[in-house]
Design a protein around this motif. Structure first.
Motif, PDB file in Angstrom:
ATOM      1  N   GLN A   1       0.786  -1.388  -0.152  1.00  0.00           N
ATOM      2  CA  GLN A   1      -0.026   0.010  -0.061  1.00  0.00           C
ATOM      3  C   GLN A   1       0.992   1.116   0.007  1.00  0.00           C
ATOM      4  O   GLN A   1       0.708   2.269  -0.686  1.00  0.00           O
ATOM      5  N   LEU A   2       1.918   1.061   0.715  1.00  0.00           N
ATOM      6  CA  LEU A   2       2.825   2.296   0.898  1.00  0.00           C
ATOM      7  C   LEU A   2       3.471   2.695  -0.218  1.00  0.00           C
ATOM      8  O   LEU A   2       3.728   3.721  -0.908  1.00  0.00           O
TER       9      LEU A   2
ATOM     10  N   ASN B   1       2.555   1.541  -3.533  1.00  0.00           N
ATOM     11  CA  ASN B   1       1.775   2.247  -4.260  1.00  0.00           C
ATOM     12  C   ASN B   1       1.340   3.774  -4.109  1.00  0.00           C
ATOM     13  O   ASN B   1       1.299   4.535  -5.360  1.00  0.00           O
ATOM     14  N   LEU B   2       1.314   3.877  -2.976  1.00  0.00           N
ATOM     15  CA  LEU B   2       0.931   5.494  -2.715  1.00  0.00           C
ATOM     16  C   LEU B   2       2.255   6.489  -3.015  1.00  0.00           C
ATOM     17  O   LEU B   2       1.967   7.657  -3.835  1.00  0.00           O
ATOM     18  N   LEU B   3       3.609   5.985  -2.797  1.00  0.00           N
ATOM     19  CA  LEU B   3       4.554   6.834  -2.791  1.00  0.00           C
ATOM     20  C   LEU B   3       5.563   6.518  -4.192  1.00  0.00           C
ATOM     21  O   LEU B   3       6.381   7.442  -4.394  1.00  0.00           O
ATOM     22  N   ASP B   4       5.161   5.280  -4.691  1.00  0.00           N
ATOM     23  CA  ASP B   4       6.141   5.125  -5.839  1.00  0.00           C
ATOM     24  C   ASP B   4       7.639   5.059  -5.431  1.00  0.00           C
ATOM     25  O   ASP B   4       8.370   5.697  -6.348  1.00  0.00           O
ATOM     26  N   VAL B   5       8.031   4.438  -4.298  1.00  0.00           N
ATOM     27  CA  VAL B   5       9.297   4.475  -4.110  1.00  0.00           C
ATOM     28  C   VAL B   5      10.014   3.144  -4.779  1.00  0.00           C
ATOM     29  O   VAL B   5       9.394   2.250  -5.121  1.00  0.00           O
TER      30      VAL B   5
ATOM     31  N   LEU C   1      -1.680  -6.603  -5.843  1.00  0.00           N
ATOM     32  CA  LEU C   1      -2.309  -5.474  -5.783  1.00  0.00           C
ATOM     33  C   LEU C   1      -1.148  -4.311  -5.959  1.00  0.00           C
ATOM     34  O   LEU C   1      -1.261  -3.170  -6.009  1.00  0.00           O
TER      35      LEU C   1
ATOM     36  N   VAL D   1       1.151  -2.169  -8.017  1.00  0.00           N
ATOM     37  CA  VAL D   1       0.801  -1.419  -9.140  1.00  0.00           C
ATOM     38  C   VAL D   1       2.178  -0.733  -9.820  1.00  0.00           C
ATOM     39  O   VAL D   1       2.048  -0.441 -11.127  1.00  0.00           O
TER      40      VAL D   1
END
Lengths: 405, 405
Positions: A325-326, A328-332, A362, A364
């Motif tokens: 989830q992290l 996906n959010l931050l694209d690190v 999940l 991405v």
């Protein structure tokens, strides 16, 4: 009142750029190379390096032949040129380090964190140990630039106060920055612990200036994250970024399971006692006991005990689901693990978490994620707190810069 | 190949700083004020403003008295000085805007997004409409600096390609940036839709240069977020930051419920049909039908229909729980709502979501969060795509700057 943070930047922007370039050249660097790398004129490089030599930041490290011209002088960082103290206030233990300019821990100490309600005496004790650390290591006290404090959130970055950390009882609205600055009479900076860990990575670790975006997963008494995007540590508006305790990672008995609880060492130890993996007298556990029992649990899991494996495996799952989830959010593209409880569990977790993140349907982001371990082990937040002081004083910051021609 | 993104920055850093200061002064600004605000010398301000006047970016807007001295000339932005086109490729509809320097939409068009497998003909159609838009609005085509494209993720920012967006069928590895640049022979930039929405806020909306940290919650065919930290849009390493579809927000039938599904307009419409709130022939719904039915659902909820209220209320809950986790992680102090499905539901959601975020016991940031609605409505991603072009050309970027004296 920002008095405690009264840490002046050293030299100007050009000086910071050149010192940074020298710092990142462990084998030394010539003035010609400095001019090439920084884009500064030979004259500017010459002026600034003379100042850096005079002030003891760098040293002349001999010469190398240079084709037909005269030999080039090699300049190196003087690790003992300046120092900073880092203090990590953890619910279990207070770690203090004295860091030199080359990010080496010159001296360190740990003291147990006193029980609740003793903030003023604890701050006095920290000041005492800081003085001892400097005295015992025989460094020039004039070269100690300041003290960085890494504390559990939430903090008030502006006011320099620890607000009401859930795991640190009796520390409500404590002005640790200014109180410690008053006690020591040197500048003090405050940072949230997970953010300090990210500063350590950015200043001296895997996150250093390579344009990767990094998530630091801090595995301590609780779990938290530090975030580095485009070579900047993300602090948020109030210095409290990185709180992932509430991140939902699954379902237990019809309720959402949160990674900040389900993967906590103390919770895993409780589960292991309930499952009979660990034998221990009933009753509340001290933090040192939790550390010892957690080590036993991980050893049992590493040894193949099925119940221990199941408990640690579920924790690895939850950490992986949280990371998906992290990411996906931050694209690190890099995850660095560290913190006081990570070391003992690193073998188990590094065998499982990376694959489970990459294999999760999940996920991405269309790229690989590198997983590494912090070089700084248990000390990462204390090293980061000290690095904060050096970073504050020496990092090139173009903010507000204007060319006035 | 980066040819499509070959959009040169206009003028130097000082010019960008001065143009930015003029742009942010809707009532105009004198040269003396410009020197005060930017820290640049009067001579530099004089030279740069002459160049900006010559090139048509700014205009002389009369004089104002100035105490004992001679009257001061007021400079204003020339909104028609330059233009950019923004294209938002949404699974339902393609929105095109022509934006002027003052961030006003001079002209706009929408065309339905053709069904799957028609990427090349769709790109040709977009190029055609871009040409029509410029011709019909009678602006000087030479002053159109480029085209920004906002597309659903994941994208490959470097390659300028749309990879395989889950809701946009038939768009797999499509080189939209270069194909559109070839068709139009002007520079094209590509950005993820939610990031473009954040660019719109930062360039011309609530996120503009006030040192707040902002989360843009994009409510479209799917849900996504754009993040603005310290006046920078967060793109991530590959331009795919902001994916929150997998964010867990609750439990349904023993399984994790994810906000990217549970709060999707099409899912709410399905629930409303199942609950008898909406009457519709059985069978798959087109995207325009979903828009119409979603409006009916919100109207029913606004009118007090208990089943409609229950469905929308659960969505508001899930959005609030998702926001708590995101605010904790990023420590933002502003949430901006927008996107093509937000407008119709804004009354219902704004009545509920802010209070539920603030009242959630899991919220840890020690400050208020402001909730606002984007000024750009359904067009926000298209406006952001155009703003991206202007931002790319005109924003002051200190990166790589060195003072060479």
């Amino acid at each position: 009142m920002q008095a405690g943070a009264n840490l002046p930047a050293v030299g100007g922007y050009n000086q910071a750029v050149i010192l940074d370039a020298v710092r990142r050249s462990p084998d030394g660097v010539s003035r010609v190379e400095l001019a090439e790398r920084t884009g500064l004129s030979p004259q500017t490089v010459s002026n600034v390096t003379r100042r850096l030599l005079d002030e003891g930041f760098i040293v002349d490290a001999g010469t190398v032949p240079s084709g037909v011209g005269k030999p080039r002088t090699i300049l190196r960082l003087e690790p003992q040129g300046r120092f900073a103290v880092g203090v990590h206030l953890d619910p279990t233990v207070i770690t203090l380090v004295l860091l030199d300019l080359a990010s080496r821990v010159v001296a360190d100490r740990t003291i147990p964190t006193p029980a609740s309600g003793e903030a003023p005496s604890t701050i006095a004790r920290i000041a005492e140990v800081v003085r001892e650390l400097i005295a015992e290591s025989a460094v020039d006290a004039q070269r100690v630039m300041g003290v960085g404090v890494a504390a559990p959130g939430p903090i008030d970055l502006e006011a320099g106060t620890v607000l009401n950390p859930p795991l640190l009882h009796g520390w409500r609205d404590v002005a640790i920055r200014d109180d410690l600055a008053d006690a020591l009479d040197i500048p003090v900076l405050l940072e949230k612990d997970v953010t300090a860990a990210a500063v350590a990575e950015l200043w001296a670790g895997a996150g250093a200036s390579d344009d990767r975006n990094t998530l630091f997963l801090y595995y301590g008494t609780g779990l938290g994250t530090g975030v580095i995007l485009r070579n900047e540590v993300i602090r948020g508006v109030s210095g409290n970024a990185g709180d992932v305790a509430a991140l939902a990672v699954g379902v237990t008995d019809g309720h959402v399971r949160r990674v900040g609880i389900s993967a906590m060492p103390s919770v895993l130890v409780d589960a292991a006692m309930a499952a009979g993996v660990l034998q221990h007298e009933p009753g509340p556990l001290g933090t040192e006991e939790i550390r010892a029992l957690f080590s036993q649990l991980v050893q049992a899991a590493d040894g193949g005990d099925p119940a221990a494996v199941a408990i640690m495996d579920a924790a690895a799952d939850d950490i992986a689901v949280g990371l998906v989830q992290l990411v996906n959010l931050l694209d690190v593209d890099r995850v660095v693990f560290g913190g006081p409880f990570f070391g003992v569990a690193s073998g188990f977790l590094l065998d499982r978490v990376p694959g489970r993140v990459h294999d999760n349907p999940l996920l991405v982001v269309p790229h690989e994620i590198e997983f590494t371990t912090s070089d700084f082990g248990d000390d990462v937040a204390a090293v980061g707190a000290a690095a904060l002081v050096l970073d504050h004083a020496f990092s090139p910051r173009p903010e507000g810069l204007l060319i006035t021609h």
